[in-house]
Design an enzyme around this catalytic site. Sequence first.
Site, PDB file in Angstrom:
ATOM      1  N   LYS A   1       8.714  -6.436  -5.022  1.00 15.43           N
ATOM      2  CA  LYS A   1       7.510  -6.857  -5.302  1.00 15.43           C
ATOM      3  C   LYS A   1       6.822  -6.635  -6.745  1.00 15.43           C
ATOM      4  O   LYS A   1       7.027  -5.443  -7.116  1.00 15.43           O
ATOM      5  CB  LYS A   1       6.563  -6.089  -4.465  1.00 15.43           C
ATOM      6  CG  LYS A   1       4.961  -6.414  -4.370  1.00 15.43           C
ATOM      7  CD  LYS A   1       4.056  -5.366  -3.916  1.00 15.43           C
ATOM      8  CE  LYS A   1       3.717  -4.389  -4.954  1.00 15.43           C
ATOM      9  NZ  LYS A   1       2.916  -5.240  -5.968  1.00 15.43           N
TER      10      LYS A   1
ATOM     11  N   GLU B   1      10.063   5.826 -11.856  1.00 14.47           N
ATOM     12  CA  GLU B   1       9.921   5.772 -13.299  1.00 14.47           C
ATOM     13  C   GLU B   1       8.658   5.679 -13.661  1.00 14.47           C
ATOM     14  O   GLU B   1       7.845   4.622 -13.459  1.00 14.47           O
ATOM     15  CB  GLU B   1      10.821   4.532 -13.805  1.00 14.47           C
ATOM     16  CG  GLU B   1      12.224   4.425 -13.761  1.00 14.47           C
ATOM     17  CD  GLU B   1      12.928   5.702 -14.541  1.00 14.47           C
ATOM     18  OE1 GLU B   1      12.405   6.069 -15.297  1.00 14.47           O
ATOM     19  OE2 GLU B   1      14.204   5.850 -14.178  1.00 14.47           O
TER      20      GLU B   1
ATOM     21  N   CYS C   1       6.162   2.568 -21.591  1.00 24.52           N
ATOM     22  CA  CYS C   1       5.955   3.939 -21.087  1.00 24.52           C
ATOM     23  C   CYS C   1       6.856   4.680 -22.198  1.00 24.52           C
ATOM     24  O   CYS C   1       6.370   5.948 -22.197  1.00 24.52           O
ATOM     25  CB  CYS C   1       6.965   3.873 -19.871  1.00 24.52           C
ATOM     26  SG  CYS C   1       8.230   3.261 -19.995  1.00 24.52           S
TER      27      CYS C   1
ATOM     28  N   GLU D   1      -2.028   9.037 -20.603  1.00 24.04           N
ATOM     29  CA  GLU D   1      -1.364   7.861 -20.795  1.00 24.04           C
ATOM     30  C   GLU D   1      -2.594   6.815 -21.077  1.00 24.04           C
ATOM     31  O   GLU D   1      -3.134   6.235 -20.263  1.00 24.04           O
ATOM     32  CB  GLU D   1      -0.571   7.347 -19.856  1.00 24.04           C
ATOM     33  CG  GLU D   1       0.315   6.403 -20.345  1.00 24.04           C
ATOM     34  CD  GLU D   1       1.359   5.911 -19.318  1.00 24.04           C
ATOM     35  OE1 GLU D   1       0.915   5.768 -18.161  1.00 24.04           O
ATOM     36  OE2 GLU D   1       2.471   5.643 -19.601  1.00 24.04           O
TER      37      GLU D   1
HETATM   38  P1  NAD Z   1       0.737   0.907 -11.143  1.00 26.45           P
HETATM   39  O1  NAD Z   1       1.314   2.101 -10.741  1.00 26.45           O
HETATM   40  O2  NAD Z   1      -0.626   0.475 -11.038  1.00 26.45           O
HETATM   41  O3  NAD Z   1       1.520  -0.414 -10.263  1.00 26.45           O
HETATM   42  C1  NAD Z   1       3.052  -0.496 -10.170  1.00 26.45           C
HETATM   43  C2  NAD Z   1       3.265  -1.185  -8.989  1.00 26.45           C
HETATM   44  O4  NAD Z   1       2.726  -0.565  -7.843  1.00 26.45           O
HETATM   45  C3  NAD Z   1       2.597  -2.757  -8.964  1.00 26.45           C
HETATM   46  O5  NAD Z   1       3.667  -3.589  -8.371  1.00 26.45           O
HETATM   47  C4  NAD Z   1       1.452  -2.292  -7.944  1.00 26.45           C
HETATM   48  O6  NAD Z   1       0.929  -3.609  -7.291  1.00 26.45           O
HETATM   49  C5  NAD Z   1       2.065  -1.543  -7.037  1.00 26.45           C
HETATM   50  N1  NAD Z   1       1.213  -0.700  -6.243  1.00 26.45           N
HETATM   51  C6  NAD Z   1      -0.016  -0.304  -6.396  1.00 26.45           C
HETATM   52  N2  NAD Z   1      -0.714   0.393  -5.538  1.00 26.45           N
HETATM   53  C7  NAD Z   1       0.442   0.792  -4.816  1.00 26.45           C
HETATM   54  C8  NAD Z   1       0.562   1.722  -3.747  1.00 26.45           C
HETATM   55  N3  NAD Z   1      -0.473   2.520  -3.062  1.00 26.45           N
HETATM   56  N4  NAD Z   1       1.731   1.816  -2.928  1.00 26.45           N
HETATM   57  C9  NAD Z   1       2.771   1.130  -3.559  1.00 26.45           C
HETATM   58  N5  NAD Z   1       2.748   0.308  -4.549  1.00 26.45           N
HETATM   59  C10 NAD Z   1       1.734   0.001  -5.196  1.00 26.45           C
HETATM   60  O7  NAD Z   1       1.348   0.542 -12.838  1.00 26.45           O
HETATM   61  P2  NAD Z   1       1.244  -0.603 -13.668  1.00 26.45           P
HETATM   62  O8  NAD Z   1      -0.408  -0.524 -14.171  1.00 26.45           O
HETATM   63  O9  NAD Z   1       1.441  -1.924 -13.269  1.00 26.45           O
HETATM   64  O10 NAD Z   1       1.973  -0.162 -14.965  1.00 26.45           O
HETATM   65  C11 NAD Z   1       1.690   0.517 -15.859  1.00 26.45           C
HETATM   66  C12 NAD Z   1       2.429   2.082 -15.298  1.00 26.45           C
HETATM   67  O11 NAD Z   1       3.828   1.784 -15.374  1.00 26.45           O
HETATM   68  C13 NAD Z   1       2.301   3.017 -16.680  1.00 26.45           C
HETATM   69  O12 NAD Z   1       1.896   4.081 -16.200  1.00 26.45           O
HETATM   70  C14 NAD Z   1       3.631   3.043 -17.184  1.00 26.45           C
HETATM   71  O13 NAD Z   1       4.108   4.191 -18.209  1.00 26.45           O
HETATM   72  C15 NAD Z   1       4.452   2.922 -16.023  1.00 26.45           C
HETATM   73  N6  NAD Z   1       5.820   2.349 -16.584  1.00 26.45           N
HETATM   74  C16 NAD Z   1       6.981   3.279 -16.490  1.00 26.45           C
HETATM   75  C17 NAD Z   1       8.385   2.763 -16.941  1.00 26.45           C
HETATM   76  C18 NAD Z   1       9.349   3.884 -16.853  1.00 26.45           C
HETATM   77  O14 NAD Z   1      10.605   3.383 -16.781  1.00 26.45           O
HETATM   78  N7  NAD Z   1       9.106   5.178 -16.761  1.00 26.45           N
HETATM   79  C19 NAD Z   1       8.375   1.587 -17.497  1.00 26.45           C
HETATM   80  C20 NAD Z   1       7.287   0.769 -17.402  1.00 26.45           C
HETATM   81  C21 NAD Z   1       6.020   1.367 -16.816  1.00 26.45           C
END
Ligand code: NAD
Length: 496
Positions: free
Chosen positions: A188, A264, A299, A400
């Site tokens: 997803k 992650e 990130c 962040e």
């Molecule tokens: P997010 O947590 O809002 O969403 C990530 C994914 O989770 C999306 O596909 C979203 O639709 C889904 N999601 C949303 N609510 C959910 C729920 N309740 N249950 C399951 N899935 C759900 O993050 P974002 O805004 O898309 O991305 C930014 C974040 O990702 C930042 O915090 C960044 O640091 C992190 N990130 C981490 C890494 C790493 O490797 N550590 C890499 C890239 C991004």
Amino acid sequence: MNTNPRLDWAFDWLKGEKRLYIGGEWVQASQRATFVSTNPANQNSLATLSEASRSDIDSAVSQARSAFRGSWPKQDRRERARILRKIGELVRTHKEELATLEALDNGKTYREALYDDLPDSADVFDYYAGWTDKLYGESCPVEDGFVNFTQHEPLGVCALIVPWNFPLLLAAWKIAPALAMGNTVVIKPSPFTSLSLVRLAQLIDGSKLLPPGVFNLVLGGVEAGEALSSHPDIDKISFTGSTAIGAQIVQASGRSNLKSVSLELGGKAPNIIFDDVKDLPAVIDRSFNLMFSQKGEKCTEPTRFFLHEKIYDQFSAGLIEKAKAAICGDPFDPVTTQGAQCHKAHFEKILAYIEIGKKEGAQLLVGGNRDSASGNEKGFFVRPTIFGNVQNKMQIARDEIFGPVLCLLKFSDEEQVIAEANDTPYGLAAGVYSDDAKRAMRVAQKLDAGMVFVNHYGCYHFSSPFGGIKQSGWGHEMARHSLESYTRLKSIWVKY
Ligand code: NAD
């Protein structure tokens, strides 16, 4: 000026509803629900996509389970490797198309998509193809009369949930090791950036490389994500995203079937620069690029620069000069250095944090506003922003922000800077620059982070584990560590 020859192809491809890929078929969402993907550089609608409901998730999981009971987990390992290499080749052959969709959907520059994201999105399939027959078990030294050995078995149905900053790349980091170990997957993407994965699914579908149900794509946001994380027949969730959602996934796993979870999550990385660094211009150059490339939506980006007081003025002046020279605008224009933030709410969040920084008393050195160049009025463009004299307890240094907002902090003492660098809930990455090798290594040992970069921030390789500690995550991507997370370990005893 748009010079991308694939844009015509992309606008043609974007026509028509983009559907879910379940059990080897393209299907509409059961409720006919849809959502629209928008170009963050101008707010134009790009495509209409099917939005999966719980029953669509049930259907995808059921297809993945049937495929897991079929031939795929028992597939000859060399054949599985050959299939993975062919998927990598598909990505490579279609890299311009995929990079075009990524730039349209995410707002990053086409150059970043093509040269940063795409090569590894293809090569990671080759890397894990090589591992299909190399994850050995152990022969354990037990009592006479017994043989005891371990073996790694596929886990089963793996749900892969990815964010919007590197949509295809982060998905490929998960798909390749999961398939290499014989699992089936339901992936997803973020609703903000689903297009490149729809295209990947089309390429996989057209190639007929995988049995139906081995690779499934579901589209949607929170509802689809929750349905996956609470599903009773999913064996593992591999999640990349925010710390807040990561915590919810852990709870959903506990409430449903205790599925295995790897995370992650977010970061707030420190980058410590000592005054003994001789080639300061080179460090300024790399540090700026690492911080502001991909419009700061990374990130691991080093968002807290700890600068020794003796070099603080020179270093900040170098960064400010570069920030002023940045050109925000059309991701397909070759002169653009910084694209649009991925979506409206995120853009507004970044601007709100800039206001918080001003109110907290940080010194705004450059930027601090949306870009006002002609043609950028409707896009989510934020000028590269640098705050000076930041205190580590300020909110802009703790939260962040995930955008082009850099905090500069001054230090004079080694122990003090290590303590401040570690004073954060996150622990994803950290950097230290010093020409004194003993000092550099001493500091690196003491930094609380899953990845520490000494004298060269931001090195990545498939053979090196990628992951965070503290509230930055559980487990690792890459190398054999990722494979272990897509297998279960069985210990077998034989009496002779
Ligand atoms: P997010 O947590 O809002 O969403 C990530 C994914 O989770 C999306 O596909 C979203 O639709 C889904 N999601 C949303 N609510 C959910 C729920 N309740 N249950 C399951 N899935 C759900 O993050 P974002 O805004 O898309 O991305 C930014 C974040 O990702 C930042 O915090 C960044 O640091 C992190 N990130 C981490 C890494 C790493 O490797 N550590 C890499 C890239 C991004």
